[in-house]
Enzyme design. Structure first.
Site, PDB file in Angstrom:
ATOM      1  NE  ARG A 113     -16.254  11.935 -31.475  1.00  0.00           N
ATOM      2  CZ  ARG A 113     -16.514  12.668 -30.400  1.00  0.00           C
ATOM      3  NH1 ARG A 113     -16.411  14.005 -30.489  1.00  0.00           N
ATOM      4  NH2 ARG A 113     -16.865  12.122 -29.258  1.00  0.00           N
ATOM      5  CG  HIS A 160     -11.007   7.295 -34.480  1.00  0.00           C
ATOM      6  ND1 HIS A 160     -11.860   8.381 -34.362  1.00  0.00           N
ATOM      7  CD2 HIS A 160     -11.294   6.506 -33.414  1.00  0.00           C
ATOM      8  CE1 HIS A 160     -12.618   8.241 -33.304  1.00  0.00           C
ATOM      9  NE2 HIS A 160     -12.292   7.115 -32.695  1.00  0.00           N
ATOM     10  CE  LYS A 206     -19.410  10.051 -32.643  1.00  0.00           C
ATOM     11  NZ  LYS A 206     -19.332   8.645 -32.199  1.00  0.00           N
ATOM     12  CG  HIS A 232     -14.848   9.981 -24.748  1.00  0.00           C
ATOM     13  ND1 HIS A 232     -13.758   9.307 -24.231  1.00  0.00           N
ATOM     14  CD2 HIS A 232     -14.694   9.928 -26.097  1.00  0.00           C
ATOM     15  CE1 HIS A 232     -13.001   8.864 -25.216  1.00  0.00           C
ATOM     16  NE2 HIS A 232     -13.540   9.232 -26.347  1.00  0.00           N
ATOM     17  NE  ARG A 250     -12.160  10.596 -30.392  1.00  0.00           N
ATOM     18  CZ  ARG A 250     -12.606  11.637 -29.689  1.00  0.00           C
ATOM     19  NH1 ARG A 250     -12.059  12.824 -29.868  1.00  0.00           N
ATOM     20  NH2 ARG A 250     -13.589  11.518 -28.827  1.00  0.00           N
ATOM     21  CE1 TYR A 302      -8.260   5.615 -26.724  1.00  0.00           C
ATOM     22  CE2 TYR A 302      -9.899   6.694 -25.353  1.00  0.00           C
ATOM     23  CZ  TYR A 302      -9.399   6.380 -26.607  1.00  0.00           C
ATOM     24  OH  TYR A 302     -10.044   6.833 -27.731  1.00  0.00           O
TER      25      TYR A 302
END
Length: 354
Positions: A160, A259, A185, A285, A262, A294
């Site tokens: 990110r 992004h 995150k 994730h 990414r 995806y």
């Protein structure tokens, strides 16, 4: 009795979010922006000064009107509306803990549903487009060494943009087994191996990296020697994408952001035969369902699935749409009757059973 807003708002931002919850600084700022908009809207609606507002002024009808105001007057999308609602829910969840007498009001506001919105297809770059962007960087340019290292790290790790902004020199390992430690995150660390090309580009950049403050630990710096921001990285990428459009015209129809790289990393990892759960770990994730998106959008993988299926149709239906259990059920009418022990029923064993 009315409850002033000043003290709850102060405790929400100074103690509850950063200390008790430990949320990221970006989340605190996003929640702050939401409450600023809400308080200004409430002050205009209630004909009060902001400092005179009370908790009771922020009732359900006002919050619903504020959410509609975001979409109609400010032109926000449903996705932004839902993000603002999440911040409001968090604030009223905190108020309910602080003052149980406000529980009915807080419950009604926290029960406001999120709004469904259109899920757009993710944009990613094909292999030739990615190569064109990387080749567009001029290594002899003033900032070419930095830009080459930056784009390679973005594509190599699928990080990110916030992870790249906060990347520290101490998180790099550029020896015989090059790797980088990323803080994502939820304050989760993950380690990604680096290609030899990425490690070489980083080593070349670190030799000429000149921070304005010697104590600066961020890896990527701007022209003034200060840490790059998200907007700076977006600007650098956009500059090289525009240059790459000459060699690869298909880039002109795509809106490329950090992004997007990414997403590109995720798609290329899946196409290389990696399992979805491994790609999920690579990207950091929290939920593997995020990675499944995806798989859904990769047309190349879908084409390969179609090629594996027989082309002729059977009874007007495509073969892969006819479950195998239907063939098994059709075969039951032709098979001999079986007993409970799965033996063929014959006159001899029928007599012995009797």
């Amino acid at each position: 009795m009315s409850m002033p807003l000043a003290n709850p708002v102060k405790r929400f931002f100074s103690d509850y979010l950063p200390v008790q919850k430990g949320v990221a600084a970006n989340t605190v700022m996003a929640y702050r922006d939401t409450l600023k908009l809400l308080l200004c809207y409430a002050a205009d609606t209630r004909k009060k000064a902001v400092e005179k507002l009370t908790v009771e002024d922020l009732d359900e009808p006002l919050v619903l009107a504020f959410l509609d105001h975001l979409e109609t007057a400010r032109g926000c999308s449903a996705r932004t509306r839902n993000a603002r609602l999440a911040a409001i829910r968090a604030f009223f969840g905190f108020l309910a803990r602080e003052n149980p007498l406000l529980l009915p009001q807080c419950q009604t506001i926290r029960a406001i549903p999120t709004k469904r919105h259109e899920h757009k297809t993710m944009t990613y770059l094909e292999e030739k487009e990615t190569k064109a962007v990387l080749d567009a960087v001029e290594g002899t340019a003033r900032r070419g060494v930095r830009d080459q290292a930056l784009l390679l790290v973005l594509y190599n790790t699928g990080a990110r943009v916030s992870e790249i902004v906060n990347l520290k020199v101490g998180s790099l390992r550029l020896d015989d087994a090059p790797q980088v430690n990323l803080l994502g995150k939820g304050q989760k660390h993950r380690t990604c191996p680096l290609w030899p090309e990425t490690a070489e580009a980083l080593r070349a950049y670190l030799q000429e990296r000149m921070p304005r403050d010697p104590r600066c630990e961020q890896v990527f710096l701007n022209a003034n020697g200060s840490p790059l921001t998200r907007f700076g990285i977006r600007h650098i990428l956009g500059k090289h994408v525009m240059r790459a459009q000459v060699a690869c015209p298909s880039l002109t129809s795509k809106r490329v952001s950090p992004h997007t790289l990414r997403h590109t990393t995720a798609m290329h990892l899946l196409r290389s035969g990696n399992e979805v759960n491994m790609v999920s770990y690579w990207l950091g994730h929290a939920d593997i369902n995020t990675t499944h998106v995806y798989v859904e959008i990769d047309m190349e993988m879908k084409r390969r699935m179609l090629e594996k299926a027989p082309s002729p149709v059977v009874n007007g239906a495509a073969p892969w749409r006819r479950p195998g259990i239907l063939d098994w059920l059709d075969g039951l009418t032709k098979a001999p009757r079986l007993c409970a022990a799965n033996r063929e029923v014959t006159p001899e064993n029928h007599a012995s059973t009797a």
